[in-house]
Design a protein around this motif. Sequence first.
Motif, PDB file in Angstrom:
ATOM      1  N   MET A 157       0.245  -8.121   1.920  1.00 35.90           N
ATOM      2  CA  MET A 157       0.658  -7.121   2.915  1.00 35.90           C
ATOM      3  C   MET A 157       2.147  -6.800   2.779  1.00 35.90           C
ATOM      4  SD  MET A 157      -1.446  -7.952   6.422  1.00 35.90           S
ATOM      5  CE  MET A 157      -0.930  -9.657   6.563  1.00 35.90           C
ATOM      6  N   ILE A 158       2.956  -7.820   2.479  1.00 38.08           N
ATOM      7  CA  ILE A 158       4.393  -7.574   2.271  1.00 38.08           C
ATOM      8  C   ILE A 158       4.579  -6.649   1.077  1.00 38.08           C
ATOM      9  CG2 ILE A 158       6.572  -8.662   1.579  1.00 38.08           C
ATOM     10  CD1 ILE A 158       5.654 -11.116   3.255  1.00 38.08           C
ATOM     11  N   GLN A 159       3.799  -6.872   0.016  1.00 38.99           N
ATOM     12  CA  GLN A 159       3.908  -5.970  -1.136  1.00 38.99           C
ATOM     13  C   GLN A 159       3.475  -4.560  -0.759  1.00 38.99           C
ATOM     14  OE1 GLN A 159       1.624  -6.644  -4.744  1.00 38.99           O
ATOM     15  NE2 GLN A 159       2.451  -4.775  -5.623  1.00 38.99           N
ATOM     16  N   MET A 160       2.410  -4.421   0.015  1.00 43.48           N
ATOM     17  CA  MET A 160       1.952  -3.087   0.409  1.00 43.48           C
ATOM     18  C   MET A 160       3.041  -2.338   1.170  1.00 43.48           C
ATOM     19  SD  MET A 160      -1.876  -3.863   1.713  1.00 43.48           S
ATOM     20  CE  MET A 160      -3.147  -4.507   0.659  1.00 43.48           C
ATOM     21  N   LEU A 161       3.693  -3.015   2.095  1.00 42.51           N
ATOM     22  CA  LEU A 161       4.791  -2.388   2.831  1.00 42.51           C
ATOM     23  C   LEU A 161       5.968  -2.101   1.899  1.00 42.51           C
ATOM     24  CD1 LEU A 161       4.670  -4.474   6.129  1.00 42.51           C
ATOM     25  CD2 LEU A 161       3.986  -2.093   5.806  1.00 42.51           C
ATOM     26  N   GLY A 162       6.247  -3.043   1.006  1.00 40.00           N
ATOM     27  CA  GLY A 162       7.311  -2.836   0.033  1.00 40.00           C
ATOM     28  C   GLY A 162       7.034  -1.661  -0.887  1.00 40.00           C
ATOM     29  N   ASN A 163       5.770  -1.453  -1.229  1.00 38.44           N
ATOM     30  CA  ASN A 163       5.392  -0.308  -2.061  1.00 38.44           C
ATOM     31  C   ASN A 163       5.825   0.997  -1.396  1.00 38.44           C
ATOM     32  OD1 ASN A 163       4.127  -2.152  -3.743  1.00 38.44           O
ATOM     33  ND2 ASN A 163       2.072  -1.645  -3.040  1.00 38.44           N
ATOM     34  N   LEU A 164       5.571   1.100  -0.098  1.00 37.72           N
ATOM     35  CA  LEU A 164       5.953   2.309   0.629  1.00 37.72           C
ATOM     36  C   LEU A 164       7.464   2.496   0.607  1.00 37.72           C
ATOM     37  CD1 LEU A 164       3.581   1.977   3.712  1.00 37.72           C
ATOM     38  CD2 LEU A 164       3.297   3.467   1.732  1.00 37.72           C
ATOM     39  N   VAL A 165       8.185   1.390   0.778  1.00 32.55           N
ATOM     40  CA  VAL A 165       9.650   1.459   0.769  1.00 32.55           C
ATOM     41  C   VAL A 165      10.155   1.865  -0.608  1.00 32.55           C
ATOM     42  CG1 VAL A 165      11.756   0.087   0.984  1.00 32.55           C
ATOM     43  CG2 VAL A 165       9.936  -0.171   2.667  1.00 32.55           C
ATOM     44  N   VAL A 166       9.611   1.229  -1.648  1.00 37.26           N
ATOM     45  CA  VAL A 166      10.076   1.515  -3.007  1.00 37.26           C
ATOM     46  C   VAL A 166       9.785   2.965  -3.378  1.00 37.26           C
ATOM     47  CG1 VAL A 166       9.652   1.024  -5.448  1.00 37.26           C
ATOM     48  CG2 VAL A 166      10.050  -0.832  -3.858  1.00 37.26           C
ATOM     49  N   VAL A 167       8.575   3.409  -3.132  1.00 34.94           N
ATOM     50  CA  VAL A 167       8.213   4.767  -3.522  1.00 34.94           C
ATOM     51  C   VAL A 167       8.924   5.804  -2.654  1.00 34.94           C
ATOM     52  CG1 VAL A 167       6.313   6.422  -3.632  1.00 34.94           C
ATOM     53  CG2 VAL A 167       5.997   4.133  -4.527  1.00 34.94           C
ATOM     54  N   GLY A 168       8.939   5.575  -1.351  1.00 44.43           N
ATOM     55  CA  GLY A 168       9.523   6.565  -0.452  1.00 44.43           C
ATOM     56  C   GLY A 168      11.021   6.479  -0.299  1.00 44.43           C
ATOM     57  N   LEU A 169      11.468   5.374   0.238  1.00 40.80           N
ATOM     58  CA  LEU A 169      12.881   5.248   0.584  1.00 40.80           C
ATOM     59  C   LEU A 169      13.779   5.157  -0.644  1.00 40.80           C
ATOM     60  CD1 LEU A 169      14.892   4.961   2.895  1.00 40.80           C
ATOM     61  CD2 LEU A 169      14.541   2.498   2.795  1.00 40.80           C
ATOM     62  N   VAL A 170      13.426   4.317  -1.600  1.00 40.56           N
ATOM     63  CA  VAL A 170      14.269   4.159  -2.789  1.00 40.56           C
ATOM     64  C   VAL A 170      14.323   5.468  -3.576  1.00 40.56           C
ATOM     65  CG1 VAL A 170      14.537   2.934  -4.982  1.00 40.56           C
ATOM     66  CG2 VAL A 170      13.970   1.666  -2.915  1.00 40.56           C
ATOM     67  N   ALA A 171      13.194   6.152  -3.716  1.00 36.96           N
ATOM     68  CA  ALA A 171      13.204   7.445  -4.407  1.00 36.96           C
ATOM     69  C   ALA A 171      14.095   8.429  -3.657  1.00 36.96           C
ATOM     70  CB  ALA A 171      11.782   7.992  -4.532  1.00 36.96           C
ATOM     71  N   GLN A 172      14.025   8.441  -2.337  1.00 42.00           N
ATOM     72  CA  GLN A 172      14.866   9.332  -1.543  1.00 42.00           C
ATOM     73  C   GLN A 172      16.344   8.976  -1.691  1.00 42.00           C
ATOM     74  OE1 GLN A 172      13.841  12.029   0.067  1.00 42.00           O
ATOM     75  NE2 GLN A 172      15.921  12.519   0.641  1.00 42.00           N
ATOM     76  N   ILE A 173      16.642   7.691  -1.702  1.00 41.85           N
ATOM     77  CA  ILE A 173      18.032   7.255  -1.878  1.00 41.85           C
ATOM     78  C   ILE A 173      18.539   7.655  -3.255  1.00 41.85           C
ATOM     79  CG2 ILE A 173      19.504   5.205  -2.115  1.00 41.85           C
ATOM     80  CD1 ILE A 173      17.810   3.937   0.142  1.00 41.85           C
TER      81      ILE A 173
END
Length: 196
Positions: A162-178
Amino acid sequence: MITKNARDVPPKHRREATRPPPGQRVLVARAMVRAALSIVALLFLYYLLPFGRSLGGGVHAGLGIALAAALLAFAGIVGIQIRRIARSAYPGLRAAEAFAVSLPLFLLIFAGTYFVLGREQACAFTQAMTRTDALYFALTVFTTVGFGDIAPVTQTARIITMIQMLGNLVVVGLVAQIFLGAITAGIRRRASREPE
């Protein structure tokens, strides 16, 4: 003053006009080679790192601390990459290179965690985990494919997934946006330095 429409220019010349200059092609090639070599180096390290030390009775705590430390290190690396993108003469290239390295690093952090957990608790997943199985599972979780051949069984394995699933959203969304924001900042900075 005579201007030409795009359709007035022969197709061969249109292609040449859209190609990047030779110097930029070299920069793109170098960025691709650096990204590929970085990915190969990360995979090499993943398969060679000695995950042999047993965590003993504190599997949950030791694994949790190791995962938290690895994710903090990952966040630090992303922060450094953001600064480099913003300061780069070619922010788009730098961002593509950074993303090409950051994503595999993120997946390898979880693959290593799954491998150690599977080794310490044989019942954590539906099958025994080799390093390749752990990497495969991390990739299927990331891509949300979920074939079902490997699944987390214990509470610890499910929490880490579950931590990876949430991290996936952060990596794809937030990191790409940053990264995109850093590209924009780099382009603005470069445009402000160039004479009109």
